[in-house]
Design an enzyme around this catalytic site. Structure first.
Site, short mmCIF file in Angstrom:
data_model
loop_
_atom_site.label_atom_id
_atom_site.label_comp_id
_atom_site.label_asym_id
_atom_site.label_seq_id
_atom_site.Cartn_x
_atom_site.Cartn_y
_atom_site.Cartn_z
N HIS A 53 38.29 52.94 44.12
CA HIS A 53 39.81 52.75 43.77
C HIS A 53 40.15 53.44 42.25
CE1 HIS A 53 40.54 49.39 46.24
NE2 HIS A 53 40.30 50.53 47.28
N GLU B 24 41.05 52.14 39.41
CA GLU B 24 40.49 51.23 38.17
C GLU B 24 39.18 51.42 38.21
OE1 GLU B 24 43.56 48.44 40.66
OE2 GLU B 24 42.45 50.29 41.27
N CYS C 262 43.47 45.02 43.77
CA CYS C 262 42.69 44.33 44.99
C CYS C 262 41.70 43.37 44.10
CB CYS C 262 41.99 45.38 45.98
SG CYS C 262 40.68 46.13 45.33
#
Length: 162
Positions: A79, A81, A117
């Site tokens: 991801h 991030e 998430c």
């Protein structure tokens, strides 16, 4: 000429970073900023050396019709991030702000109401990032103090990000 706000300036940069994404479903871009200096950037894509979904022309989660927020272990991507956190020195993340945008790879349209998430929230908390700012429209965004993710622990309530 009206000058762009500092927040939208950083969100514009995060949106440009999202254009490097290799995901067929959604393209995320993230930047970490501390003391008005960009510390690192990240976009979602396969780990270094592995083939990207955009190069393979298919997505396992899409093929299996897996809803967003579920079965991330089947996803090829790291991801945005997480990639930004991996690229940043810890001391530069303490008290920093993470700016994030999500666009559709098909047409570049912004995806409103996205969020990190549960796995990325945990990484953001452990990195010491203080604030997450997520773009919803070209001028609107949400400012999320990460302390809220401690008091509103979604890992206990079943509320998952996407």
């Amino acid at each position: 000429m009206e000058r762009i706000s500092k927040i939208n300036y950083y969100l514009d940069i995060a949106q440009t970073v999202a254009e490097r994404s290799t995901c067929l479903r959604k393209a995320f871009g993230a930047i970490i900023v501390k003391n008005d200096v960009i510390v690192s950037t990240g976009y979602n894509g396969a780990p270094r050396g592995r083939k990207n979904c955009c190069d393979l022309g298919w997505c396992m989660r899409e093929e299996l019709k897996i809803p967003r927020g579920e079965r991330y272990e089947l996803c090829r991507s790291v991801h945005a991030e997480a990639n930004a956190i991996i690229a940043a020195p810890r001391e530069q993340m303490l008290g920093a702000t993470l700016y994030m945008t999500c666009i559709l790879p098909t047409d570049g349209e912004l995806v409103p109401d996205t969020c990190s998430c549960m796995m990325c929230k945990k990484q953001i908390l452990n990195a010491g990032i203080e604030t997450v700012i997520i773009r919803d429209t070209p001028t609107e965004y949400r400012i999320i103090p990460t302390a809220d993710w401690i008091t509103d622990d979604d890992s206990l309530s079943g509320k998952f990000g996407y």
